[in-house]
Scaffold this motif. Structure first.
Motif, PDB file in Angstrom:
ATOM      1  N   ASN A  24      10.485   0.405  -8.560  1.00  0.00           N
ATOM      2  CA  ASN A  24      11.753   1.158  -7.860  1.00  0.00           C
ATOM      3  C   ASN A  24      11.389   2.388  -7.354  1.00  0.00           C
ATOM      4  N   VAL A  25      12.539   2.340  -7.022  1.00  0.00           N
ATOM      5  CA  VAL A  25      12.411   3.964  -6.656  1.00  0.00           C
ATOM      6  C   VAL A  25      11.816   4.990  -6.898  1.00  0.00           C
ATOM      7  N   THR A  26      11.948   4.928  -8.621  1.00  0.00           N
ATOM      8  CA  THR A  26      12.141   6.206  -9.320  1.00  0.00           C
ATOM      9  C   THR A  26      10.346   5.851  -9.452  1.00  0.00           C
ATOM     10  N   SER A  27       9.270   4.404  -9.799  1.00  0.00           N
ATOM     11  CA  SER A  27       8.498   4.217 -10.066  1.00  0.00           C
ATOM     12  C   SER A  27       7.271   4.605  -8.884  1.00  0.00           C
ATOM     13  N   PHE A  28       7.434   4.460  -7.286  1.00  0.00           N
ATOM     14  CA  PHE A  28       6.516   4.933  -6.260  1.00  0.00           C
ATOM     15  C   PHE A  28       6.947   6.114  -6.210  1.00  0.00           C
ATOM     16  N   ASN A  29       7.760   7.340  -6.724  1.00  0.00           N
ATOM     17  CA  ASN A  29       8.317   8.517  -6.982  1.00  0.00           C
ATOM     18  C   ASN A  29       7.459   8.981  -7.554  1.00  0.00           C
ATOM     19  N   ILE A  30       7.042   8.501  -8.434  1.00  0.00           N
ATOM     20  CA  ILE A  30       6.078   9.636  -9.654  1.00  0.00           C
ATOM     21  C   ILE A  30       5.088   9.385  -9.567  1.00  0.00           C
ATOM     22  N   MET A  31       4.740   7.774  -8.820  1.00  0.00           N
ATOM     23  CA  MET A  31       2.596   7.974  -8.103  1.00  0.00           C
ATOM     24  C   MET A  31       2.986   8.859  -7.372  1.00  0.00           C
ATOM     25  N   LEU A  32       3.996   9.191  -6.399  1.00  0.00           N
ATOM     26  CA  LEU A  32       3.400  10.081  -5.004  1.00  0.00           C
ATOM     27  C   LEU A  32       3.201  10.941  -5.426  1.00  0.00           C
ATOM     28  N   ASP A  33       4.331  12.237  -6.312  1.00  0.00           N
ATOM     29  CA  ASP A  33       4.642  13.270  -6.969  1.00  0.00           C
ATOM     30  C   ASP A  33       2.891  13.295  -7.455  1.00  0.00           C
ATOM     31  N   ALA A  34       2.203  12.304  -8.209  1.00  0.00           N
ATOM     32  CA  ALA A  34       0.991  12.318  -9.049  1.00  0.00           C
ATOM     33  C   ALA A  34      -0.029  12.418  -7.926  1.00  0.00           C
ATOM     34  N   TYR A  35      -0.298  11.908  -6.381  1.00  0.00           N
ATOM     35  CA  TYR A  35      -0.809  12.097  -6.146  1.00  0.00           C
ATOM     36  C   TYR A  35      -1.427  13.540  -5.101  1.00  0.00           C
ATOM     37  N   MET A  36       0.047  13.581  -4.895  1.00  0.00           N
ATOM     38  CA  MET A  36       0.244  15.531  -4.250  1.00  0.00           C
ATOM     39  C   MET A  36       0.204  16.032  -5.051  1.00  0.00           C
ATOM     40  N   LYS A  37       0.284  16.261  -6.101  1.00  0.00           N
ATOM     41  CA  LYS A  37      -0.224  17.442  -6.948  1.00  0.00           C
ATOM     42  C   LYS A  37      -1.933  17.198  -7.002  1.00  0.00           C
ATOM     43  N   LYS A  38      -1.887  16.521  -7.690  1.00  0.00           N
ATOM     44  CA  LYS A  38      -3.179  16.365  -7.923  1.00  0.00           C
ATOM     45  C   LYS A  38      -4.453  16.225  -6.089  1.00  0.00           C
ATOM     46  N   GLY A  39      -4.089  16.686  -5.035  1.00  0.00           N
ATOM     47  CA  GLY A  39      -4.309  16.527  -3.705  1.00  0.00           C
ATOM     48  C   GLY A  39      -5.054  15.387  -3.020  1.00  0.00           C
ATOM     49  N   GLU A  40      -4.139  14.712  -3.515  1.00  0.00           N
ATOM     50  CA  GLU A  40      -4.466  13.185  -3.451  1.00  0.00           C
ATOM     51  C   GLU A  40      -3.537  13.615  -2.233  1.00  0.00           C
ATOM     52  N   SER A  41      -3.820  13.945  -0.538  1.00  0.00           N
ATOM     53  CA  SER A  41      -2.632  13.970   0.028  1.00  0.00           C
ATOM     54  C   SER A  41      -2.811  12.714   1.363  1.00  0.00           C
ATOM     55  N   GLN A  42      -4.187  11.990   0.978  1.00  0.00           N
ATOM     56  CA  GLN A  42      -3.969  10.621   2.367  1.00  0.00           C
ATOM     57  C   GLN A  42      -3.585   9.565   1.249  1.00  0.00           C
ATOM     58  N   LEU A  43      -3.763   9.046   0.139  1.00  0.00           N
ATOM     59  CA  LEU A  43      -3.181   8.134  -0.508  1.00  0.00           C
ATOM     60  C   LEU A  43      -1.581   7.956  -0.430  1.00  0.00           C
ATOM     61  N   ALA A  44      -1.540   9.490  -1.159  1.00  0.00           N
ATOM     62  CA  ALA A  44       0.332   9.545  -1.090  1.00  0.00           C
ATOM     63  C   ALA A  44       0.952   9.681   0.343  1.00  0.00           C
ATOM     64  N   TYR A  45       0.198   9.911   1.519  1.00  0.00           N
ATOM     65  CA  TYR A  45       1.027   9.208   2.637  1.00  0.00           C
ATOM     66  C   TYR A  45       1.004   7.791   2.895  1.00  0.00           C
ATOM     67  N   GLN A  46      -0.128   7.530   2.240  1.00  0.00           N
ATOM     68  CA  GLN A  46      -0.076   6.009   2.768  1.00  0.00           C
ATOM     69  C   GLN A  46       1.652   5.083   1.283  1.00  0.00           C
ATOM     70  N   MET A  47       0.985   5.285   0.298  1.00  0.00           N
ATOM     71  CA  MET A  47       2.128   4.933  -0.548  1.00  0.00           C
ATOM     72  C   MET A  47       3.270   5.300   0.329  1.00  0.00           C
ATOM     73  N   PHE A  48       3.701   6.700   0.871  1.00  0.00           N
ATOM     74  CA  PHE A  48       4.870   7.237   1.739  1.00  0.00           C
ATOM     75  C   PHE A  48       5.699   6.296   2.506  1.00  0.00           C
ATOM     76  N   TYR A  49       4.255   5.918   3.313  1.00  0.00           N
ATOM     77  CA  TYR A  49       5.199   4.974   4.387  1.00  0.00           C
ATOM     78  C   TYR A  49       5.143   3.616   4.166  1.00  0.00           C
ATOM     79  N   ASN A  50       4.593   3.217   3.122  1.00  0.00           N
ATOM     80  CA  ASN A  50       4.639   1.743   2.606  1.00  0.00           C
ATOM     81  C   ASN A  50       5.643   1.358   1.765  1.00  0.00           C
ATOM     82  N   MET A  51       6.513   2.778   1.407  1.00  0.00           N
ATOM     83  CA  MET A  51       7.584   2.434  -0.261  1.00  0.00           C
ATOM     84  C   MET A  51       8.658   1.552   0.964  1.00  0.00           C
ATOM     85  N   PRO A  52       8.995   0.808  -0.087  1.00  0.00           N
ATOM     86  CA  PRO A  52       9.788   0.331   0.610  1.00  0.00           C
ATOM     87  C   PRO A  52      11.191   0.381   1.453  1.00  0.00           C
TER      88      PRO A  52
END
Length: 529
Positions: free
Chosen positions: A159-187
Motif C-alpha cells: 500500500n502507499v504506507t509501504s512505499f512511504n516507509i521505503m521512500l523515507d528510509a532512502y532519503m534519510k540514508k542519502g540514497e536519493s537516486q533510489l528514492a526518486y526511482q521509487m517516487f516516480y514509479n509509485m502507483p
C-alpha cells in the motif's frame, strides 16, 4: 444532567482518560451505579497506555468477565512498557486471539529492537496483513535497509504506507537516486510521499529542488508548509523561511504551533523585531496558547532581538511554565549580560520544583560569564555535578573557561582545560585566546592558537586575534610571520559585517563597502562626540 445512563458515564470517563487525567477517571468509575464491559475496558486500556500497567493488571484481575478487547489492552500495555516476557505470558493465557493480538506482539518485539524475535513471530502469524508487513519492514530499516528492501519486494500487496516507509528510509540514508526511482514509479502518491521528498532534499541542503517539488505537488497540508519553512531555516536561509510563512498565511492555510515556533526562530536569527511582533500579534489574535513550543520560541525571539524585558513579561504571563520556558529566559538573560536576572530565575525555577537540565546550566554559567560572576559560576558548576548529577559537557567547560579567563584567572582556566576529561574544542581555545589578548599574555595566546589551527587550519579568525596581540606589543616581525603563514596556507581573511534593523529595514555594514547613508552617520557621530 438530570438523568445519566451508562453511555453518559462511559463518555465522561473516556474524555478524562484521553486527556491523561486518570485519577479523575478512576474517581468517576468508582461512583458509577453500574458498569459494563466497556467501562472496564476503558479503564484498563487508559492505564495500560499511560504506562501504569501494574494498576491496569489489578483492574484486569478484578473484572467480572473479559472479552478480546480486555486481553488486547493488557497485552498491549506490557508490550508498550517493553516487558515482552509478561506480554508473552498473557498472550499464552488469552483464550481468544485475533489479528490485533498477533499484531501487538509483533509490534512489541519490533519496538524493543528484538528483530530476530519479531521476524520469527511474523513467520508464525496466522494472517499477515499490510500493517504487519509494514511494521517489520520499518524495524529492519533501522538496522539494515537492504534487508528491508528484500522484505518489501516479497510483500504481496503493497500500500502507499509501504512505499512511504521505503521512500523515507532512502532519503534519510542519502540514497536519493533510489528514492526518486521509487517516487516516480509509485502507483499512488499521497501528501506524505511528497512531504518525504521535500524533507529529504531539505536535509541534503537541496532547497531549490525541495521548493520545486513543493510548487508542483497536487495538494499540500500544514506539514508540507512546515517542512519547507524548516528546510530554509535549517539551511541558513531564514529570510526565505519568513517569506514562505507569509505566503502560507495569504493562501489561507492555518499554521500550527510547529509553524509558528519555526518562523519565530527564523525571525530571531535575523533579528527582525518588526516581523517578530507581527507573528506575536497573529498568535494573540488566534488565541494560541504559550504553554508549549510557541511560548518558548516567542521568549527566545524577543531575547535575541534585544528586548529582554518584553521576553520577561511574556514569560511571567505563562501560568504553567515548562523547563524549556525557564531555559529560554535564562539563556536570553545571559546573552545580554543580565547575570543577576538569570540567577534569580534559576532560584525561582528550583522553588517551582522544575528540575533543571544540562541546557539550564549552560545558560546559567554563560550568564555568570558575561556578568563576571566568578564565585557564583564556580558554585553553580559544582551544584550541577553534586546535587543534580549532571555530567559536564564541553559547553559547560567552555562557559567556565570563558568565565575564569574574562575575570583574569588565566592560570585556573588553563588548569581546568588540562584536567577536564574531554578534549578541548575551538570555543574553549578561543575563550583563552581572547582573554590572553586582553591581558597581553602572548605565551598563552600562542598556545591557544596552535590548538585552534590544529582543529581548523582554514579559519582566519584565530590568526587575526594573534596578529592583534602582536601588533599591540609592537612585535611586527612576529605579526609578519603570521601573515606569511596565512598566505602560504591560502587562508583568506573573512570580511567583517554587521547588521541592524531600523523601521523594518535591515541595514548592513561591511568593511571596505560604504553604507549609502555614511555621510549622515558620520555627521551624527561627530555631533554626539
Amino acid at each position: 444532567m438530570p438523568y445519566k445512563n451508562l453511555i453518559s458515564w462511559n463518555m465522561i470517563i473516556n474524555a478524562y482518560i484521553k486527556h491523561g487525567r486518570l485519577n479523575t477517571a478512576l474517581e468517576i468509575f468508582a461512583q458509577m451505579p453500574e458498569r459494563d464491559l466497556f467501562s472496564w475496558n476503558l479503564m484498563i486500556d487508559g492505564f495500560a497506555k499511560n504506562g501504569q500497567v501494574k494498576f491496569a493488571q489489578r483492574m484486569f484481575d478484578e473484572m467480572p468477565r473479559r472479552d478480546i478487547v480486555s486481553w488486547n489492552s493488557i497485552i498491549n500495555g506490557y508490550a508498550k512498557c517493553g516487558d515482552m516476557t509478561t506480554a508473552m505470558k498473557m498472550f499464552d493465557q488469552s483464550p481468544i486471539k485475533d489479528e490485533v493480538t498477533w499484531g501487538i506482539m509483533l509490534n512489541g518485539y519490533a519496538k524493543c529492537g528484538q528483530i530476530t524475535s519479531a521476524h520469527n513471530w511474523f513467520e508464525k502469524l496466522p494472517y499477515k496483513n499490510a500493517i504487519s508487513w509494514n511494521c517489520l519492514i520499518n524495524r529492519y530499516i533501522r538496522c539494515d535497509v537492504k534487508s528491508a528492501q528484500k522484505l518489501f519486494d516479497l510483500m504481496p500487496n503493497k500500500n502507499v504506507t509501504s512505499f512511504n516507509i521505503m521512500l523515507d528510509a532512502y532519503m534519510k540514508k542519502g540514497e536519493s537516486q533510489l528514492a526518486y526511482q521509487m517516487f516516480y514509479n509509485m502507483p499512488v502518491k499521497d501528501v506524505t510521499s511528497w512531504n518525504i521528498m521535500i524533507d529529504g532534499n531539505a536535509r541534503l541542503g537541496r532547497m531549490k529542488v525541495a521548493r520545486e517539488l513543493f510548487d508542483v505537488m497536487p495538494c499540500r497540508d500544514v506539514v508540507s508548509w512546515n517542512t519547507l519553512i524548516a528546510g530554509y531555516k535549517e539551511n541558513g536561509e531564514s529570510k526565505e523561511a519568513i517569506e514562505v510563512f507569509i505566503k502560507m498565511i495569504i493562501s489561507g492555510e492555518m499554521p500550527d504551533s510547529s509553524t509558528l515556533a519555526i518562523v519565530l526562530s527564523a525571525v530571531a536569527d535575523l533579528g527582525l523585531i518588526f516581523q517578530g511582533r507581527w507573528v506575536h500579534l497573529y498568535i494573540d489574535k488566534h488565541g494560541i496558547p504559550l504553554n508549549g513550543t510557541v511560548g518558548v520560541a516567542l521568549i527566545d525571539m524577543y531575547s535575541k532581538c534585544g528586548y529582554v524585558d518584553i521576553a520577561l513579561s511574556i514569560f511571567n504571563s505563562i501560568p504553567q511554565k515548562e523547563r524549556d520556558h525557564w531555559n529560554s529566559m535564562i539563556s536570553g538573560s545571559a546573552v545580554h549580560g543580565r547575570g543577576n536576572l538569570a540567577i534569580n530565575l534559576f532560584e525561582k525555577m528550583q522553588r517551582s520544583m522544575v528540575k533543571p537540565d544540562d541546557i539550564t546550566f549552560i545558560g546559567l554559567l554563560s550568564a555568570c560569564s558575561h556578568a563576571g560572576l566568578v564565585t557564583e559560576g564556580r558554585r553553580y558548576f559544582n551544584l550541577m555535578i553534586s546535587k543534580y548529577e549532571i555530567t559536564p559537557k564541553i559547553q559547560h567547560y567552555g562557559c567556565m573557561v570563558d568565565l575564569l579567563s574574562r575575570a583574569g584567572h588565566l592560570e585556573e582556566a588553563i588548569s581546568l582545560v588540562n584536567n577536564m576529561p574531554l578534549r578541548a574544542n575551538d570555543i574553549i581555545w578561543r575563550a583563552l585566546l581572547g582573554a590572553s589578548k586582553n591581558q597581553s599574555n602572548v605565551e598563552i595566546a600562542e598556545h591557544a592558537v596552535r590548538h585552534l589551527i590544529e582543529l581548523d587550519t582554514c579559519d582566519s579568525s584565530s590568526y587575526v586575534l594573534l596578529l592583534n596581540i602582536y601588533a599591540c606589543r609592537n612585535q611586527y616581525e612576529s605579526a609578519g610571520e603570521v601573515w606569511r603563514t596565512m598566505k602560504s596556507k591560502g587562508v583568506p581573511k573573512n570580511t567583517g559585517c554587521s547588521c541592524i534593523e531600523v523601521d523594518g529595514v535591515v541595514h548592513e555594514f561591511t568593511v571596505h563597502i560604504a553604507h549609502p547613508l555614511i555621510a549622515q552617520i558620520y555627521s551624527l557621530l561627530h555631533s554626539m562626540t
